[in-house]
Enzyme design. Structure first.
Site: not given
Ligand code: PRP
Ligand code: URA
Length: 242
Positions: A137, A141, A233, A236
């Site tokens: 993400r 945005t 997260d 993480d």
């Molecule tokens: C997190 C999560 C989803 C997304 C959800 O990923 O695992 O993919 O955010 O958010 P949304 O519904 O608003 O799109 P992130 O972008 O943090 O990447 P990561 O899994 O690599 O930490």
């Molecule tokens: N992505 C995450 O990993 N956690 C949240 O709460 C939202 C987006």
């Protein structure tokens, strides 16, 4: 906030509720559509998700919980798979067994956090193929930025199960579903552990043909787009980054 040994009085419950509500921006109620299944009625799912929320759970424990919850959600999400009869020889007699037939499966983890669910689902359906979709993400945005795509060639023949622990704004799942459709997938299901009303609403509106199986529906999103109360997260916490 509350420790596990502190008594949950009505006053304390009200204080927690007030604090949670104060964090939420753009709170919205969502009408749960026929194809959306919130699995918080299941004691095991709710128990394990509550454990995952705890910031003191380390990344090894967190990874185990993600796998356990993914397995439980998978049982529900795959309940409509087609079955067929076949002959089985037991030590006692010949009988008629039942096995999964029909469409082949593809599990689709959204990187990174979806990887935490993929191993568990692959163990349950070992013959499934895996499509990897890499996106993160954009912090400003909140929309997804693609960095990787790799999938089997025969996607039009496969039922797809998109895996991501978090359905927050729904941007990532929306992009993943659209991509699956663009490459020919006719049957798409989203499996997530925690959903926000905004994410459910977006998927229901943009993809009414897609079913959602979520371990629970939380209250909303904070100003950084994180689910409240959520678990932080997911990527993480799984991989020990940040
Ligand atoms: C997190 C999560 C989803 C997304 C959800 O990923 O695992 O993919 O955010 O958010 P949304 O519904 O608003 O799109 P992130 O972008 O943090 O990447 P990561 O899994 O690599 O930490
Ligand atoms: N992505 C995450 O990993 N956690 C949240 O709460 C939202 C987006």
């Amino acid at each position: 906030m509350k420790s596990p040994n502190e008594e949950l009085t009505e006053e304390k419950r009200a204080e927690i509720e007030k604090h949670e509500n104060s964090l939420i921006v753009g709170y919205q109620k969502v009408q749960i559509a026929h194809g959306t299944h919130i699995l918080s009625w299941h004691p095991l799912i709710t128990h394990k998700i509550s454990m995952m929320r705890d910031l003191n759970v380390n990344c090894t424990e967190f990874g185990c919980l993600v796998e356990e919850v993914a397995t439980l959600i998978c049982c529900e999400a795959m309940q409509k798979l087609e079955m067929e009869d076949y002959i089985v020889e037991t030590p006692i007699c010949t009988t008629v067994g039942r096995r999964i037939a029909g469409k082949k499966l593809v599990i689709v983890p959204i990187l990174r956090a979806g990887l935490g669910m993929a191993g568990a689902v692959k163990r349950v359906v070992p013959k499934s193929r895996v499509a990897h979709l890499g996106m993160y993400r954009n912090e400003e945005t909140k929309e997804p930025v693609w960095y990787f795509k790799k999938h089997p060639s025969d996607m039009e023949e496969r039922a797809a199960f998109i895996l991501d622990p978090m359905l927050a704004t729904g941007g990532s799942a929306d992009a993943a579903i659209q991509y699956m459709k663009d490459i020919g997938c006719k049957s798409i299901t989203v499996m997530c552990i925690i959903a926000a009303p905004q994410g459910v609403d977006r998927i229901q509106k943009n993809h009414p043909d897609v079913e959602i199986y979520a371990g629970c529906l939380d209250k909303g999103l904070n100003e950084d787009g994180y689910i409240v109360p959520g678990l932080g997260d997911a990527g993480d916490r799984l991989f020990g980054t940040k």
